[in-house]
Design a protein around this motif. Structure first.
Motif, PDB file in Angstrom:
ATOM      1  N   LYS A 130      30.282  34.481  40.088  1.00 48.42           N
ATOM      2  CA  LYS A 130      29.812  34.650  38.719  1.00 48.42           C
ATOM      3  C   LYS A 130      29.988  36.109  38.273  1.00 48.42           C
ATOM      4  O   LYS A 130      30.429  36.390  37.156  1.00 48.42           O
ATOM      5  N   LEU A 131      29.642  36.986  39.195  1.00 44.78           N
ATOM      6  CA  LEU A 131      29.752  38.413  38.933  1.00 44.78           C
ATOM      7  C   LEU A 131      31.191  38.820  38.631  1.00 44.78           C
ATOM      8  O   LEU A 131      31.478  39.530  37.654  1.00 44.78           O
ATOM      9  N   ASP A 176      32.308  37.446  35.292  1.00 42.47           N
ATOM     10  CA  ASP A 176      31.770  38.189  34.150  1.00 42.47           C
ATOM     11  C   ASP A 176      32.561  39.466  33.900  1.00 42.47           C
ATOM     12  O   ASP A 176      32.869  39.820  32.761  1.00 42.47           O
ATOM     13  N   GLU A 219      31.267  48.645  39.187  1.00 44.04           N
ATOM     14  CA  GLU A 219      31.658  47.247  39.033  1.00 44.04           C
ATOM     15  C   GLU A 219      33.045  47.005  39.626  1.00 44.04           C
ATOM     16  O   GLU A 219      33.325  45.973  40.218  1.00 44.04           O
ATOM     17  N   GLU A 249      36.899  29.564  30.264  1.00 42.65           N
ATOM     18  CA  GLU A 249      35.924  30.647  30.080  1.00 42.65           C
ATOM     19  C   GLU A 249      35.188  30.999  31.380  1.00 42.65           C
ATOM     20  O   GLU A 249      34.854  32.162  31.617  1.00 42.65           O
ATOM     21  N   ASP A 250      34.966  30.004  32.206  1.00 38.82           N
ATOM     22  CA  ASP A 250      34.223  30.230  33.456  1.00 38.82           C
ATOM     23  C   ASP A 250      35.067  29.964  34.697  1.00 38.82           C
ATOM     24  O   ASP A 250      34.538  29.652  35.760  1.00 38.82           O
ATOM     25  N   ARG A 298      36.148  38.573  32.793  1.00 32.09           N
ATOM     26  CA  ARG A 298      36.145  38.033  31.426  1.00 32.09           C
ATOM     27  C   ARG A 298      36.164  39.174  30.417  1.00 32.09           C
ATOM     28  O   ARG A 298      36.922  39.154  29.449  1.00 32.09           O
ATOM     29  N   ARG A 299      35.363  40.168  30.687  1.00 30.45           N
ATOM     30  CA  ARG A 299      35.365  41.321  29.789  1.00 30.45           C
ATOM     31  C   ARG A 299      36.735  41.998  29.789  1.00 30.45           C
ATOM     32  O   ARG A 299      37.232  42.433  28.744  1.00 30.45           O
ATOM     33  N   TYR A 347      41.335  33.889  34.971  1.00 32.49           N
ATOM     34  CA  TYR A 347      41.325  35.339  34.774  1.00 32.49           C
ATOM     35  C   TYR A 347      42.283  36.031  35.733  1.00 32.49           C
ATOM     36  O   TYR A 347      43.002  36.958  35.345  1.00 32.49           O
TER      37      TYR A 347
END
Lengths: 161, 161
Positions: B144-145, B148, A142, A21-22, B151-152, A27
């Motif tokens: 982290k950015l 995030d 983003e 997840e982190d 992940r989405r 990813y």
DNA sequence: TATTGTTATACTCTATAACTATA
DNA sequence: TATAGTTATAGAGTATAACAATA
């Protein structure tokens, strides 16, 4: 890479992927599968589909006439043998041609062909569009942010300033 | 995936990768090569090295006893046939075992073995650490950015809320 | 002795389609 | 008729090591 992962079965909505997840590498690796498949579909029939490296090679040879295979190999993270086969393929497709370097007869120089240049034009349209389309749900600011960070990562990995 | 891309030849410092410079898919695809190779080195000999999916499968089976192959397949972006071979492999290595579902005899349920659970413990340590180490040069807040946002993207791709 | 590119090999992953058995 | 999983096969990419020619 062109087959979607099958229709959603009953996946529990609250499923959690543990430490992944982190984990950034998770990813990168997983999204890579999806985006590469999608890209292959968009490039279907175009001689640069499948695998990483053909697109970058085509553009680099077009932009830097006489560029050497080992330079490209380095930038696309392949070893020389993989690079050689990539060039074989692209040469057979009539996209680029090799010459022996006059300066160092061990080395080669790569040049674009007419067909290659024409394909490069198409690729410059399709490839950035595919990426934007695929990630359409990530707001532009983003996306820019992620690109800036990953660009630095890429440049660091291949040793560019 | 475990061979570094060969030593830096003389790559011009001002080389430009054309439209790929601003293309997210390029960075995802290229960084994937590097991070996957590095991960394989870190997992050398551990039965979950090579390819995407084994790690996620191991953790999901450990966390969700009785989980079904098609659910995992969906989450790791593989089709059922690729998933089947993945499970064959992991079963042969004694990491998981299959049972026929009592509710639906077409379906299977996957369970972790003792060896699998032990490996999952190791994997939970190694995998996030590898990612952090590999991307050490990206400041934590930026990492982290990116996580995030990706992940989405991942959740959207596989249809998780 | 190091470098550029080639060749050969073995392995793995990928995509596809056809198949079974159950539902 | 649709679904879960299997099997078979052809094609690509990947990792390695050994090689030839040149520097």
């Amino acid at each position: 890479m062109s087959k979607p992962p099958a229709k959603p079965p009953t996946v529990p909505e609250d499923i959690n992927i543990d430490v992944l997840e982190d984990t950034l590498s998770f990813y990168i690796r997983t999204i890579n599968l999806a985006v590469s498949r999608d890209l292959d579909e968009r490039l279907e029939g175009l001689d640069v589909a499948k695998g990483t490296g053909k697109i970058t090679t085509l553009l680099l040879v077009d932009d830097y006439p006489g560029i050497r295979p080992s330079v490209i190999a380095h930038l696309i993270l392949k070893d020389r043998s993989a690079m050689g086969r990539l060039i074989d393929q692209m040469e057979q497709h009539g996209l680029i041609r090799r010459e022996v370097s006059p300066e160092d007869s061990r080395a080669q120089e790569l040049y674009i062909t007419e067909a290659g240049a024409a394909l490069a034009v198409k690729v410059r349209e399709i490839v950035p569009k595919q990426s934007r389309d695929f990630f359409f749900f990530i707001p532009e600011d983003e996306q820019k942010l992620v690109i800036d960070i990953l660009r630095r990562a890429y440049r660091r990995i291949v040793g560019l300033p």
